[in-house]
Scaffold this motif. Structure first.
Motif, PDB file in Angstrom:
ATOM      1  N   ASP A  12       0.573  -0.883   0.015  1.00 49.61           N
ATOM      2  CA  ASP A  12       0.045   0.167  -0.144  1.00 49.61           C
ATOM      3  C   ASP A  12       0.753   1.118   0.214  1.00 49.61           C
ATOM      4  N   PHE A  13       1.966   1.305   1.093  1.00 57.00           N
ATOM      5  CA  PHE A  13       2.985   2.334   0.971  1.00 57.00           C
ATOM      6  C   PHE A  13       3.743   2.913  -0.365  1.00 57.00           C
ATOM      7  N   LEU A  14       3.640   1.543  -1.101  1.00 54.28           N
ATOM      8  CA  LEU A  14       4.554   1.167  -2.684  1.00 54.28           C
ATOM      9  C   LEU A  14       4.081   2.622  -3.492  1.00 54.28           C
ATOM     10  N   GLU A  15       2.413   2.959  -3.461  1.00 53.56           N
ATOM     11  CA  GLU A  15       1.746   2.878  -4.306  1.00 53.56           C
ATOM     12  C   GLU A  15       0.822   4.656  -3.905  1.00 53.56           C
ATOM     13  N   ASP A  16       1.745   5.127  -2.423  1.00 53.81           N
ATOM     14  CA  ASP A  16       2.137   6.160  -1.783  1.00 53.81           C
ATOM     15  C   ASP A  16       2.887   7.257  -2.535  1.00 53.81           C
ATOM     16  N   GLU A  17       2.171   8.799  -3.336  1.00 57.12           N
ATOM     17  CA  GLU A  17       2.426   8.981  -3.949  1.00 57.12           C
ATOM     18  C   GLU A  17       3.829   9.951  -3.590  1.00 57.12           C
ATOM     19  N   LEU A  23       4.804   9.635  -0.068  1.00 55.54           N
ATOM     20  CA  LEU A  23       5.736   8.495   0.985  1.00 55.54           C
ATOM     21  C   LEU A  23       6.846   8.435  -0.397  1.00 55.54           C
ATOM     22  N   VAL A  24       6.555   8.368  -1.754  1.00 55.68           N
ATOM     23  CA  VAL A  24       7.445   7.468  -2.138  1.00 55.68           C
ATOM     24  C   VAL A  24       7.944   8.441  -2.287  1.00 55.68           C
ATOM     25  N   LEU A  25       7.932   9.890  -2.846  1.00 53.98           N
ATOM     26  CA  LEU A  25       8.845  10.974  -3.336  1.00 53.98           C
ATOM     27  C   LEU A  25       9.780  11.716  -1.727  1.00 53.98           C
ATOM     28  N   THR A  26       8.801  11.401  -0.597  1.00 58.82           N
ATOM     29  CA  THR A  26       9.905  11.399   0.622  1.00 58.82           C
ATOM     30  C   THR A  26      10.930  10.659   0.456  1.00 58.82           C
ATOM     31  N   ALA A  27      11.213   9.634   0.301  1.00 60.63           N
ATOM     32  CA  ALA A  27      12.041   8.712   0.363  1.00 60.63           C
ATOM     33  C   ALA A  27      12.516   8.430  -1.262  1.00 60.63           C
ATOM     34  N   ILE A  28      12.360   9.175  -2.433  1.00 61.55           N
ATOM     35  CA  ILE A  28      13.084   9.166  -3.053  1.00 61.55           C
ATOM     36  C   ILE A  28      13.793  10.579  -2.810  1.00 61.55           C
ATOM     37  N   GLN A  29      13.466  11.669  -2.577  1.00 59.67           N
ATOM     38  CA  GLN A  29      14.324  12.545  -2.308  1.00 59.67           C
ATOM     39  C   GLN A  29      15.329  12.482  -0.641  1.00 59.67           C
ATOM     40  N   SER A  30      14.920  11.353  -0.174  1.00 57.98           N
ATOM     41  CA  SER A  30      16.224  10.906   1.171  1.00 57.98           C
ATOM     42  C   SER A  30      17.447  10.551   0.167  1.00 57.98           C
ATOM     43  N   ASP A  31      16.413   9.236  -0.961  1.00 60.05           N
ATOM     44  CA  ASP A  31      17.633   8.079  -1.636  1.00 60.05           C
ATOM     45  C   ASP A  31      17.148   8.316  -2.648  1.00 60.05           C
ATOM     46  N   GLY A  32      17.623   8.481  -3.826  1.00 63.86           N
ATOM     47  CA  GLY A  32      17.211   8.465  -5.303  1.00 63.86           C
ATOM     48  C   GLY A  32      17.345   6.810  -5.818  1.00 63.86           C
ATOM     49  N   THR A  33      17.842   5.934  -5.245  1.00 64.49           N
ATOM     50  CA  THR A  33      17.798   4.943  -5.478  1.00 64.49           C
ATOM     51  C   THR A  33      16.637   3.555  -5.173  1.00 64.49           C
ATOM     52  N   ALA A  34      15.608   4.881  -4.385  1.00 61.34           N
ATOM     53  CA  ALA A  34      14.151   3.715  -3.924  1.00 61.34           C
ATOM     54  C   ALA A  34      13.471   4.176  -5.227  1.00 61.34           C
ATOM     55  N   LEU A  35      13.497   4.689  -6.372  1.00 59.85           N
ATOM     56  CA  LEU A  35      12.728   4.699  -7.519  1.00 59.85           C
ATOM     57  C   LEU A  35      12.266   2.787  -8.015  1.00 59.85           C
ATOM     58  N   ARG A  36      13.760   2.085  -7.530  1.00 63.95           N
ATOM     59  CA  ARG A  36      13.506   1.203  -8.016  1.00 63.95           C
ATOM     60  C   ARG A  36      13.419   0.338  -6.933  1.00 63.95           C
ATOM     61  N   TYR A  37      12.044   0.305  -5.755  1.00 68.77           N
ATOM     62  CA  TYR A  37      11.379  -0.099  -4.844  1.00 68.77           C
ATOM     63  C   TYR A  37       9.958  -0.117  -5.700  1.00 68.77           C
ATOM     64  N   VAL A  38       9.364   0.805  -6.531  1.00 65.42           N
ATOM     65  CA  VAL A  38       8.129   1.622  -6.959  1.00 65.42           C
ATOM     66  C   VAL A  38       7.842   0.523  -8.114  1.00 65.42           C
ATOM     67  N   GLY A  39       6.202   0.066  -8.123  1.00 64.49           N
ATOM     68  CA  GLY A  39       5.611  -0.631  -8.848  1.00 64.49           C
ATOM     69  C   GLY A  39       6.488  -0.088 -10.587  1.00 64.49           C
ATOM     70  N   ASP A  40       5.169  -1.099 -10.955  1.00 66.13           N
ATOM     71  CA  ASP A  40       6.072  -0.194 -12.891  1.00 66.13           C
ATOM     72  C   ASP A  40       5.490   0.701 -13.399  1.00 66.13           C
ATOM     73  N   VAL A  41       3.848   0.276 -13.379  1.00 68.10           N
ATOM     74  CA  VAL A  41       2.666   1.447 -13.801  1.00 68.10           C
ATOM     75  C   VAL A  41       3.424   3.047 -12.558  1.00 68.10           C
ATOM     76  N   MET A  42       3.620   2.691 -11.428  1.00 70.27           N
ATOM     77  CA  MET A  42       4.772   4.167 -11.416  1.00 70.27           C
ATOM     78  C   MET A  42       5.678   4.911 -11.554  1.00 70.27           C
ATOM     79  N   ARG A  43       6.670   4.140 -12.100  1.00 70.73           N
ATOM     80  CA  ARG A  43       7.988   3.847 -12.745  1.00 70.73           C
ATOM     81  C   ARG A  43       7.166   4.782 -14.232  1.00 70.73           C
TER      82      ARG A  43
END
Length: 333
Positions: free
Chosen positions: A201-206, A208-228
């Motif tokens: 559920d959190f992987l679809e939370d925009e 939360l995901v953007l906050t993670a990416i701001q901290s660590d850009g590599t976090a984008l790899r953990y996001v689902g294909d639809v969001m990527r």
């Protein structure tokens, strides 16, 4: 006799420590030879001559290879705090074989867990309750979480600090915390890699995901294909942290219009064409911009060499020349 042959005994003892016990007395008392043996198999130590089990350097060599060798050291050595400290610095797991009083010693235990976090399991109970010791252990090895005192896991700030030091510890976090959006939002803010262990559920939370990416850009790899594959989301992510660039969906690398947007966004020279001043500070800033630009474009070229060639001439970064030399620039990169 083979048991007088150093090469034979060394090879045999490497496989089975008891082989040293069958060696000649001369070999068992030879400090240099025994050191060579215990470096390969620390469990040969109990079969060395007694005076070598009281030799600091010989025993430390054995402990570095096998932590349980510490229990075969002489009682004199095992009773010396500085010796035990040196032993756990070489092999933290040797704390399990240290005298009981050493497991109550803060400095000794801290040195052990900094070498091997799981050594926390062998510390005295009061030190398993110690925040500093537990956090040091978790930073070294997330599996140390099981040895930290249960009451620490009820402390939200302790858990967040543990996640900051080692994102994997999120797997050991109480379920109610992992299900708490506010907690997870703060966790990924402290350590973007924690997104790896977030619920679906959190992987679809925009947000939360953007906050993670701001901290660590590599976090984008953990996001689902639809969001990527979502262009607007990816641009927002790159706006937060250009280091997310390598983790774009493959199809976006084939989208020329999107690449132009990326170029405008991540390249400092594309973002601003203002005339620079000649002050020393501005010159330093320009130098940093050029360095960043080179790094970012180099990363684009590494992932997709053709991407740089698809950028319109009016958007070509000054560092990479005009359309006429873009091919050479890409090759150079």
């Amino acid at each position: 006799d083979l048991w007088q042959d150093p090469s034979f005994v060394l090879k045999a003892a490497e496989t089975l420590g008891t082989a040293l016990g069958r060696a000649s007395d001369e070999l068992r008392q030879d400090r240099s030879f025994v050191t060579s043996v215990v470096k390969r198999n620390g469990m040969a130590l109990p079969f060395a001559a007694a005076h070598l089990r009281n030799d600091r350097e010989v025993v430390l060599a054995a402990v570095q290879n096998r932590p349980e060798a510490l229990r075969h050291a002489s009682e004199e050595l095992r009773g010396q705090r500085d010796f035990v400290l040196a032993a756990v610095e070489r092999n933290g797991a040797s704390l399990a074989y240290a005298p009981q009083q050493m497991r109550h010693d803060l400095e000794v235990v801290l040195a052990a867990v900094q070498n091997d976090g799981v050594a926390l399991a062998y510390a005295a109970a009061q030190l398993q309750c110690n925040r500093e010791v537990s956090l040091a252990a978790i930073a070294r090895n997330a599996s140390a979480a099981f040895a930290a005192a249960p009451e620490l896991w009820q402390d939200r700030e302790f858990v967040l600090e543990a996640v900051r030091r080692n994102s994997e510890v999120l797997l050991h976090t109480p379920d109610e915390m992992r299900a708490d959006r506010a907690f997870m939002l703060e966790a990924v803010e402290r350590n973007g890699d924690a997104l790896r262990y977030a619920g679906d559920d959190f992987l679809e939370d925009e947000e939360l995901v953007l906050t993670a990416i701001q901290s660590d850009g590599t976090a984008l790899r953990y996001v689902g294909d639809v969001m990527r594959r979502d262009r607007q989301f990816v641009l927002a992510a790159l706006g937060r942290n250009a280091m997310a660039l390598p983790y774009l969906a493959d199809e976006l690398w084939r989208d020329r219009a999107f690449l132009l947007e990326v170029a405008r966004l991540v390249c400092p020279n594309h973002r601003s064409q203002q005339t620079t001043t000649t002050t020393q500070q501005q010159q330093q800033n320009n130098k940093q911009i050029t360095t960043n630009c080179d790094l970012e474009h180099a990363e684009v070229a590494r992932l997709n060499p053709d991407a740089l060639l698809q950028v319109d001439e009016d958007l070509v970064c000054p560092n990479h020349g005009t359309a006429s030399n873009k091919q050479q620039t890409a090759n150079n990169k």
